[in-house]
Design a protein around this motif. Structure first.
Motif, PDB file in Angstrom:
ATOM      1  N   LYS A 267       0.835  -1.200   0.000  1.00 37.36           N
ATOM      2  CA  LYS A 267       0.000   0.000   0.000  1.00 37.36           C
ATOM      3  C   LYS A 267       0.870   1.250   0.000  1.00 37.36           C
ATOM      4  CE  LYS A 267      -4.074  -1.911   2.361  1.00 37.36           C
ATOM      5  NZ  LYS A 267      -4.922  -1.816   3.569  1.00 37.36           N
ATOM      6  N   ASN A 268       1.916   1.204   0.784  1.00 39.07           N
ATOM      7  CA  ASN A 268       2.811   2.348   0.881  1.00 39.07           C
ATOM      8  C   ASN A 268       3.495   2.608  -0.455  1.00 39.07           C
ATOM      9  OD1 ASN A 268       4.188   4.408   2.388  1.00 39.07           O
ATOM     10  ND2 ASN A 268       6.002   3.105   2.383  1.00 39.07           N
ATOM     11  N   ALA A 269       3.910   1.531  -1.127  1.00 30.67           N
ATOM     12  CA  ALA A 269       4.548   1.680  -2.433  1.00 30.67           C
ATOM     13  C   ALA A 269       3.582   2.279  -3.454  1.00 30.67           C
ATOM     14  CB  ALA A 269       5.055   0.324  -2.924  1.00 30.67           C
ATOM     15  N   GLU A 270       2.317   1.807  -3.415  1.00 29.61           N
ATOM     16  CA  GLU A 270       1.304   2.342  -4.322  1.00 29.61           C
ATOM     17  C   GLU A 270       1.036   3.814  -4.039  1.00 29.61           C
ATOM     18  OE1 GLU A 270      -1.232   2.477  -7.451  1.00 29.61           O
ATOM     19  OE2 GLU A 270       0.114   0.837  -6.874  1.00 29.61           O
ATOM     20  N   LEU A 271       0.972   4.170  -2.767  1.00 26.92           N
ATOM     21  CA  LEU A 271       0.761   5.568  -2.395  1.00 26.92           C
ATOM     22  C   LEU A 271       1.926   6.438  -2.858  1.00 26.92           C
ATOM     23  CD1 LEU A 271      -0.727   5.174   1.204  1.00 26.92           C
ATOM     24  CD2 LEU A 271      -1.918   6.007  -0.829  1.00 26.92           C
ATOM     25  N   LYS A 272       3.138   5.919  -2.702  1.00 26.45           N
ATOM     26  CA  LYS A 272       4.311   6.665  -3.163  1.00 26.45           C
ATOM     27  C   LYS A 272       4.241   6.887  -4.675  1.00 26.45           C
ATOM     28  CE  LYS A 272       7.712   5.361   0.386  1.00 26.45           C
ATOM     29  NZ  LYS A 272       8.983   4.645   0.656  1.00 26.45           N
TER      30      LYS A 272
ATOM     31  N   LYS B 275       3.133  10.582  -9.251  1.00 25.61           N
ATOM     32  CA  LYS B 275       2.327  10.994 -10.399  1.00 25.61           C
ATOM     33  C   LYS B 275       1.693  12.363 -10.166  1.00 25.61           C
ATOM     34  CE  LYS B 275       1.080   6.431 -12.267  1.00 25.61           C
ATOM     35  NZ  LYS B 275      -0.037   5.510 -12.557  1.00 25.61           N
ATOM     36  N   LEU B 276       1.127  12.543  -8.992  1.00 22.44           N
ATOM     37  CA  LEU B 276       0.492  13.821  -8.676  1.00 22.44           C
ATOM     38  C   LEU B 276       1.516  14.947  -8.651  1.00 22.44           C
ATOM     39  CD1 LEU B 276      -1.996  12.681  -5.875  1.00 22.44           C
ATOM     40  CD2 LEU B 276      -2.568  13.399  -8.195  1.00 22.44           C
ATOM     41  N   THR B 277       2.684  14.640  -8.133  1.00 20.56           N
ATOM     42  CA  THR B 277       3.751  15.647  -8.097  1.00 20.56           C
ATOM     43  C   THR B 277       4.158  16.044  -9.510  1.00 20.56           C
ATOM     44  OG1 THR B 277       4.585  14.729  -6.012  1.00 20.56           O
ATOM     45  CG2 THR B 277       6.074  16.154  -7.255  1.00 20.56           C
TER      46      THR B 277
ATOM     47  N   LEU C 174       4.014  19.809 -14.078  1.00 19.00           N
ATOM     48  CA  LEU C 174       3.661  20.147 -15.455  1.00 19.00           C
ATOM     49  C   LEU C 174       2.639  21.276 -15.507  1.00 19.00           C
ATOM     50  CD1 LEU C 174       3.432  16.578 -17.031  1.00 19.00           C
ATOM     51  CD2 LEU C 174       5.247  18.257 -17.346  1.00 19.00           C
ATOM     52  N   ALA C 175       1.695  21.234 -14.569  1.00 13.47           N
ATOM     53  CA  ALA C 175       0.693  22.304 -14.506  1.00 13.47           C
ATOM     54  C   ALA C 175       1.346  23.643 -14.211  1.00 13.47           C
ATOM     55  CB  ALA C 175      -0.365  21.975 -13.452  1.00 13.47           C
TER      56      ALA C 175
END
Length: 435
Positions: free
Chosen positions: A89-94, A99-101, A106-107
């Motif tokens: 779960k932690n790896a997926e959250l990272k 991705k969000l970062t 890019l934004a």
């Protein structure tokens, strides 16, 4: 004398009393320290927690130890499983955070780029009186970069006039039409034109006819299509090839070879937009846009819905300036054609130009202009309308694009006979459409 004899006796008594007092004080201190130690260490200094209580039964202790060991093993396994699950779960959250970062970066980058482009257009202004405000549509050109293609840059320095030129792509499949194309360009006296030869035969054919030609460096991805591709397939290559011209800082009239030149197109361009294109429309409404009312009787009072319509731009003849939106247009079209090999380049060209931004899609912010449909004429306008109208037939077009008819070469020759050699019945044998 008497006083001096009693002095030693008195000193002995005092010393004895003092010794007794010290002993008493020591005893009191010892008792106090014992009490403190008893309070702080009720189990003594050397008692180990690991030693079982003497009242426990030995057999019971062994059984309990085995049970505890078993439970401990199960507990460890369970904790390991939970740890692995939490780690995943932690790896997926990272991963999501990364991705969000990246999206945020890019934004922010896009926001910064938009701000830079805005500042490049000039300082902010107050709005003027009603009816006097006019928005900007002419984007600044890019800084030329000769390092993109030094060989092409040297050719363009010789061929272009005012950093403008006509460009056409051709392979051996269109050799006869190409000859009509450059013959009429020469007749009109247009010096700034260039043929991009997609095979060796066309390169030699142009050289033998003193036609400016450019043979690209080998690129199997393009060359294999260029050598054998049909008209539409070859047409799709131009969006990739044209990018270098724009990066070098040149404005280009992109031309198919099924076009007859009757005047110099550079004398009739407005040059206020990123893209200036001829239309496939055949009258004022279809060429320049109209309000098309859709009727749905089942809706009752709201049965009529207004829609805006315009016939597509022709991707076989358009003028494109070296601006950021124009280069973005080429990139978007080339990418889609690469990912959608069965798509028609003209359809994609118009979708990218006209589709607005909406959820999940950022539209292209490019300025566009429709050319005069009677000066930059398609063959439907000519054969369906103009040749049958005494007044319109007096207009001398700049170019005529034989895009609506498959019998291209004979119609091109008939157009030359009609407009150049004055043969009034040259167009009569051809039907309005195709047979």
């Amino acid at each position: 004398m008497i006083g001096r004899r009693e002095g030693p006796l008195m000193r002995n008594n005092n010393t004895h009393s003092l010794r007794k007092s010290r002993i008493a004080i020591a005893i009191v201190i010892g008792i106090f320290i014992g009490c403190v130690c008893a309070f702080l260490f009720p189990n003594g200094f050397f008692v180990s927690n690991s030693i079982p209580h003497s009242n426990y039964n030995l057999a019971g202790s062994k059984t309990q130890t085995n049970s505890v060991a078993c439970e401990s093993s199960e507990r460890v396994n369970m904790l390991k499983s939970e740890f692995m699950a939490e780690s995943e779960k932690n790896a997926e959250l990272k991963k999501q955070v990364r991705k969000l970062t990246e999206r945020l970066r890019l934004a922010e980058q896009g926001k910064d780029q938009a701000q830079k482009q805005f500042l490049a257009l000039g300082k902010q202004h107050k709005a003027g009186p009603f009816g006097t405000v006019k928005g900007l549509r002419t984007n600044p050109t890019v800084i030329p970069d000769d390092s993109v293609n030094p060989r092409l840059a040297r050719i363009l320095e010789k061929v272009a006039v005012g950093r403008e030129l006509i460009v056409a792509l051709a392979n051996s499949n269109v050799k006869d039409m190409l000859e009509v194309w450059f013959t009429n360009i020469k007749r009109v006296g247009i010096p700034n034109y260039l043929v991009i030869a997609l095979d060796e035969e066309i390169a030699k054919f142009c050289e033998s006819n003193q036609v400016p030609v450019y043979k690209r460096d080998p690129d199997e991805g393009i060359d294999s299509i260029g050598r054998t591709g049909g008209n539409h397939v070859v047409s799709g290559l131009k969006f990739r090839i044209l990018r270098e011209f724009l990066q070098l800082g040149y404005s280009v009239v992109l031309s198919d070879v099924d076009i007859v030149y009757l005047q110099n197109p550079f004398d009739y361009l407005i040059r206020d937009s990123d893209v200036e294109s001829m239309s496939d429309g055949h009258d004022n409404m279809t060429a320049y846009g109209y309000n098309d009312v859709f009727d749905e009787p089942a809706m009752g009072w709201a049965r009529y819905a207004h829609t805006m319509r315009i016939w597509v731009y022709n991707s076989g003849f358009f003028y494109i300036r070296p601006t950021i939106p124009a280069i973005e247009l080429l990139d978007r079209v080339a990418t889609r054609l690469s990912n959608e090999p069965n798509s028609w380049d003209q359809a994609v060209f118009n979708e990218v130009l006209f589709y607005p931004s909406h959820p999940g899609y950022d539209g292209l912010h490019a300025a566009r202009r429709t050319m005069d449909m009677y000066l930059f004429m398609n063959s439907k306008v000519l054969f369906k309308t103009v040749r049958n109208d005494p007044n319109l037939s007096k207009i001398k077009p700049v170019i005529i694009h034989v895009n609506y008819h498959p019998d291209k070469l004979p119609r091109m020759k008939a157009i030359v006979e009609y407009y150049v050699n004055g043969k009034q019945d040259a167009l009569k044998p051809f039907p309005s459409g195709s047979e």
